[in-house]
Scaffold this motif. Structure first.
Motif, PDB file in Angstrom:
ATOM      1  N   HIS A   1       0.875  -0.785   0.136  1.00 10.08           N
ATOM      2  CA  HIS A   1      -0.370   0.419   0.225  1.00 10.08           C
ATOM      3  C   HIS A   1       0.813   1.533  -0.661  1.00 10.08           C
ATOM      4  CE1 HIS A   1      -3.856   2.373   1.092  1.00 10.08           C
ATOM      5  NE2 HIS A   1      -4.048   1.811   0.548  1.00 10.08           N
ATOM      6  N   PHE A   2       0.367   2.433  -0.602  1.00 11.15           N
ATOM      7  CA  PHE A   2       1.173   3.640  -1.681  1.00 11.15           C
ATOM      8  C   PHE A   2       1.116   4.165   0.886  1.00 11.15           C
ATOM      9  CE2 PHE A   2      -0.943   7.696  -0.666  1.00 11.15           C
ATOM     10  CZ  PHE A   2      -2.251   7.566  -0.659  1.00 11.15           C
ATOM     11  N   MET A   3       2.499   4.357   0.814  1.00 15.55           N
ATOM     12  CA  MET A   3       2.081   5.389   2.279  1.00 15.55           C
ATOM     13  C   MET A   3       2.465   7.133   1.409  1.00 15.55           C
ATOM     14  SD  MET A   3       3.914   6.036   4.599  1.00 15.55           S
ATOM     15  CE  MET A   3       5.422   5.766   4.945  1.00 15.55           C
ATOM     16  N   GLN A   4       2.239   8.041   2.608  1.00 16.30           N
ATOM     17  CA  GLN A   4       2.668   9.293   2.658  1.00 16.30           C
ATOM     18  C   GLN A   4       2.306   9.420   3.914  1.00 16.30           C
ATOM     19  OE1 GLN A   4       3.171  11.470   1.686  1.00 16.30           O
ATOM     20  NE2 GLN A   4       2.865  11.622  -0.945  1.00 16.30           N
TER      21      GLN A   4
ATOM     22  N   HIS B   1       2.860  12.798   6.239  1.00 15.59           N
ATOM     23  CA  HIS B   1       4.214  14.592   7.010  1.00 15.59           C
ATOM     24  C   HIS B   1       4.958  14.560   8.044  1.00 15.59           C
ATOM     25  CE1 HIS B   1       1.478  16.103   3.265  1.00 15.59           C
ATOM     26  NE2 HIS B   1       0.949  14.858   3.630  1.00 15.59           N
TER      27      HIS B   1
ATOM     28  N   CYS C   1      -3.610   9.143  -3.193  1.00 13.03           N
ATOM     29  CA  CYS C   1      -3.171  10.908  -2.629  1.00 13.03           C
ATOM     30  C   CYS C   1      -4.032  12.146  -3.582  1.00 13.03           C
ATOM     31  CB  CYS C   1      -1.673  11.201  -1.911  1.00 13.03           C
ATOM     32  SG  CYS C   1      -1.050  12.590  -1.822  1.00 13.03           S
TER      33      CYS C   1
ATOM     34  N   ASP D   1       0.372  11.445  14.868  1.00 10.10           N
ATOM     35  CA  ASP D   1       1.468  11.608  15.112  1.00 10.10           C
ATOM     36  C   ASP D   1       2.269  13.413  15.054  1.00 10.10           C
ATOM     37  OD1 ASP D   1      -0.158  12.297  12.802  1.00 10.10           O
ATOM     38  OD2 ASP D   1       0.773  12.318  11.173  1.00 10.10           O
TER      39      ASP D   1
ATOM     40  N   PHE E   1      -1.066  15.394  12.203  1.00 14.66           N
ATOM     41  CA  PHE E   1      -2.179  16.315  10.879  1.00 14.66           C
ATOM     42  C   PHE E   1      -3.521  15.816  10.778  1.00 14.66           C
ATOM     43  CE2 PHE E   1      -3.890  14.525   7.393  1.00 14.66           C
ATOM     44  CZ  PHE E   1      -2.814  14.913   6.047  1.00 14.66           C
TER      45      PHE E   1
ATOM     46  N   GLN F   1      -0.337   3.148   7.544  1.00 14.06           N
ATOM     47  CA  GLN F   1      -1.592   3.116   7.233  1.00 14.06           C
ATOM     48  C   GLN F   1      -2.580   3.548   8.442  1.00 14.06           C
ATOM     49  OE1 GLN F   1      -1.082   0.051   4.589  1.00 14.06           O
ATOM     50  NE2 GLN F   1      -0.308   2.321   3.530  1.00 14.06           N
TER      51      GLN F   1
ATOM     52  N   ARG G   1      -8.205   4.414  12.336  1.00 13.82           N
ATOM     53  CA  ARG G   1      -7.346   5.540  10.873  1.00 13.82           C
ATOM     54  C   ARG G   1      -8.997   6.050  10.618  1.00 13.82           C
ATOM     55  NH1 ARG G   1      -5.240   4.384   5.388  1.00 13.82           N
ATOM     56  NH2 ARG G   1      -5.232   6.420   4.753  1.00 13.82           N
TER      57      ARG G   1
ATOM     58  N   SER H   1      -8.437  11.190   5.194  1.00 12.72           N
ATOM     59  CA  SER H   1      -8.092   9.843   5.718  1.00 12.72           C
ATOM     60  C   SER H   1      -7.203  10.506   6.543  1.00 12.72           C
ATOM     61  CB  SER H   1      -8.088   8.394   4.753  1.00 12.72           C
ATOM     62  OG  SER H   1      -9.144   8.767   4.029  1.00 12.72           O
TER      63      SER H   1
ATOM     64  N   LYS I   1      -5.002   9.215   9.908  1.00 12.55           N
ATOM     65  CA  LYS I   1      -4.271   7.857  10.263  1.00 12.55           C
ATOM     66  C   LYS I   1      -3.970   7.486  11.768  1.00 12.55           C
ATOM     67  CE  LYS I   1      -0.835   7.698   6.871  1.00 12.55           C
ATOM     68  NZ  LYS I   1       0.103   7.233   6.123  1.00 12.55           N
ATOM     69  N   TRP I   2      -3.751   7.072  12.110  1.00 11.28           N
ATOM     70  CA  TRP I   2      -3.996   6.793  14.060  1.00 11.28           C
ATOM     71  C   TRP I   2      -4.585   8.602  14.792  1.00 11.28           C
ATOM     72  CZ3 TRP I   2      -0.021   8.920  10.466  1.00 11.28           C
ATOM     73  CH2 TRP I   2       1.301   7.879  10.197  1.00 11.28           C
TER      74      TRP I   2
HETATM   75  N1  LIG Z   1      -1.989  11.691  10.986  1.00  8.67           N
HETATM   76  C1  LIG Z   1      -2.007  11.022   9.692  1.00  8.67           C
HETATM   77  N2  LIG Z   1      -2.851  11.004   8.390  1.00  8.67           N
HETATM   78  C2  LIG Z   1      -2.659  11.579   7.059  1.00  8.67           C
HETATM   79  C3  LIG Z   1      -1.719  11.813   6.655  1.00  8.67           C
HETATM   80  C4  LIG Z   1      -0.371  12.373   7.286  1.00  8.67           C
HETATM   81  O1  LIG Z   1       0.581  12.937   7.016  1.00  8.67           O
HETATM   82  N3  LIG Z   1      -0.810  11.584   8.539  1.00  8.67           N
HETATM   83  N4  LIG Z   1      -0.993  11.607   5.531  1.00  8.67           N
HETATM   84  C5  LIG Z   1      -2.492  11.630   4.630  1.00  8.67           C
HETATM   85  C6  LIG Z   1      -1.956  12.371   3.119  1.00  8.67           C
HETATM   86  S1  LIG Z   1      -1.821  13.053   2.465  1.00  8.67           S
HETATM   87  C7  LIG Z   1      -2.759  10.497   2.757  1.00  8.67           C
HETATM   88  S2  LIG Z   1      -2.091  10.492   0.958  1.00  8.67           S
HETATM   89  C8  LIG Z   1      -3.364   9.462   3.626  1.00  8.67           C
HETATM   90  C9  LIG Z   1      -2.175   8.117   2.620  1.00  8.67           C
HETATM   91  O2  LIG Z   1      -2.796   7.345   3.328  1.00  8.67           O
HETATM   92  P1  LIG Z   1      -1.937   5.565   3.215  1.00  8.67           P
HETATM   93  O3  LIG Z   1      -0.697   6.322   3.591  1.00  8.67           O
HETATM   94  O4  LIG Z   1      -2.138   4.594   4.146  1.00  8.67           O
HETATM   95  O5  LIG Z   1      -1.979   5.435   1.953  1.00  8.67           O
HETATM   96  O6  LIG Z   1      -3.115   9.786   4.583  1.00  8.67           O
HETATM   97  C10 LIG Z   1      -3.668  10.904   5.063  1.00  8.67           C
HETATM   98  N5  LIG Z   1      -3.762  10.848   6.590  1.00  8.67           N
END
Ligand SMILES: Nc1nc2c(c(=O)[nH]1)N[C@H]1C(S)=C(S)[C@@H](COP(=O)(O)O)O[C@H]1N2
Ligand SMILES: [Mo]
Length: 421
Positions: free
Chosen positions: A88-91, A93, A138, A197, A201, A229, A234, A245, A247-248
């Protein structure tokens, strides 16, 4: 050297490397080192892909730069519609992946609610769950800058241009269940969601969407959501741009107006000089998009003859209704076969038969979603958005790019990114 023995040695080296990785994980969890040398000879590492599978990986052991933690799904090797969690891709910040003990973690819903509530992972698992297949993309995916300038002849492979989309089966609790439990007050219209995080975010979401199909997900493809993820939980906001979406997930504040959080106003709404500094592309839903994943940029096809062209199509607006493929640079189009299942807000796999005559060819796909919205060409996308300064677009960080992706097949079988040439 006898090939069996060299094969075995390679296997052992591989196993030792994996043991090293595994022991790293163990030592951080328990405080002791397992020692990477003492790997028994006849050990099988359960769950590893065949060492002959030349895919860009199980995704394991890929080193990510801490100042830009991004992993791209290897779409050129993908099959079907589900992305394995490790691919799975991961982004992210933040510069560190959160390492969350679910015992210590709570999701708190507060703000304009009758009863502020906190949920542990175990609390969530007691509640009625749903299980749905959705993509996450993204909004920077396929952006102009990802069409490499490093190697203009070859361009980047599809993984690095379009690999910021993945599709999983997500399990969790509908957010509407939690919000109803908390009791949303009159006048509330928006949510501000925050992750645990380092950078906290934070993103804003319309309440109507939250009450519709948003999930607080704790499982992905049948296992706990991976740390990358958002473990232990999330937001999964179907069809909306990835950053929705969160995460954490730690806090959801119910509010009466959209908040311009740092992540959305400074980082995710890109001011455009050609629009007088306004951020035109600051919107939620991902438009219909498709891309041929094989053959695609960076690959080489061995010679004339039969090939199955295959790719993915998806739309934040619902299900994919039609995909058309052209092998002659857009002069003629042929309707592709859609492999089942075809699900709303999920990747859809398409295929089309192709007999390559050995001459230069340009392959591209165009999809239409259930609302009748058609994926635009780059020229149409520019026209739709009123962009005239096409040259500067090539290097712009413009987001929400869903333009048709052309791949050029040269007579030697090499495949090139032809988006800007
Ligand atoms: N807490 C948190 N949620 C986040 C992010 C983050 O940096 N911190 N990045 C977001 C971005 S920019 C994207 S594109 C998606 C990517 O989800 P994935 O990493 O599970 O593919 O998570 C989002 N949720
Ligand atoms: Mo993103």
């Amino acid at each position: 050297m006898d090939s069996n023995r060299s094969g075995r040695r390679r296997f052992l080296k591989h196993a030792a490397a994996l043991a090293g990785l595994a022991s790293g994980a163990v030592s951080s969890a328990s405080g002791q080192s397992a020692g990477s040398e003492a790997q028994p000879k006849d050990v099988h590492i359960h769950g590893e892909p065949s060492r002959f599978a030349t895919t860009l990986g199980s995704g394991r052991g890929v080193r990510l730069r801490l100042d830009h933690m991004t992993y791209y799904t290897p779409l050129q090797d993908s099959a079907g519609i589900i992305t394995p969690a490790s691919l799975h891709f991961m982004q992210t910040h933040s510069s560190r992946l959160p390492d969350i003990d679910p015992q210590q973690h709570r999701l708190t819903i507060h703000g304009m609610v009758d009863r502020p509530l906190s949920f542990s992972l175990e609390d969530l698992k007691r509640l009625p769950s749903v299980n749905r297949i959705y993509f996450v993309e993204c909004h920077g995916n396929g952006s102009s800058t990802l069409h490499s300038t490093d190697d203009p002849k070859m361009g980047l492979p599809v993984q690095y241009i379009h690999g910021m989309t993945s599709c999983s089966e997500w399990t969790g609790v509908p957010l509407s269940v939690l919000l109803n439990e908390a009791g949303v007050q009159k006048g509330a219209n928006w949510l501000v969601s925050e992750g645990a995080d380092e950078g906290k975010f934070t993103h804003t979401l319309p309440l109507a969407k939250a009450m519709d199909d948003v999930i607080v997900a704790y499982a992905q493809n049948g296992e706990p959501v991976r740390p990358e993820q958002g473990y232990p939980m999330r937001l999964l906001v179907p069809g909306f741009e990835g950053p929705s979406s969160v995460k954490w997930l730690r806090h959801i504040k119910v509010v009466d107006q959209p908040y311009m959080t740092w992540n959305e106003s400074m980082n995710h709404s890109i001011p455009r000089p050609d629009l007088g500094g306004k951020s035109r592309w600051y919107h939620f839903e991902m438009a219909p998009k498709s891309v041929i994943t094989r053959p695609s940029g960076g690959l080489k096809i061995p010679g004339r003859g039969f090939y199955e062209i295959t790719g993915l199509a998806w739309s934040g607006g619902g299900a994919i209704r039609k995909v058309e493929v052209s092998t002659d640079g857009g002069r003629s189009w042929k309707e592709a076969n859609l492999q089942t299942p075809v699900l709303p807000k999920a990747h859809t796999r398409f295929t089309v038969d192709w007999a390559w005559d050995g001459e230069e060819a340009v392959l591209q796909s165009r999809c239409t979603d259930e609302r009748g919205e058609v994926q635009p060409s780059l020229a149409e996308l520019y026209r739709n958005w009123g962009i005239t300064d096409v040259a500067s677009q090539k290097t712009s960080r413009a987001i929400h790019i869903n333009a048709i992706q052309p791949w050029r097949v040269d007579r030697d079988g090499s495949v090139h990114d032809a988006m800007f040439s």
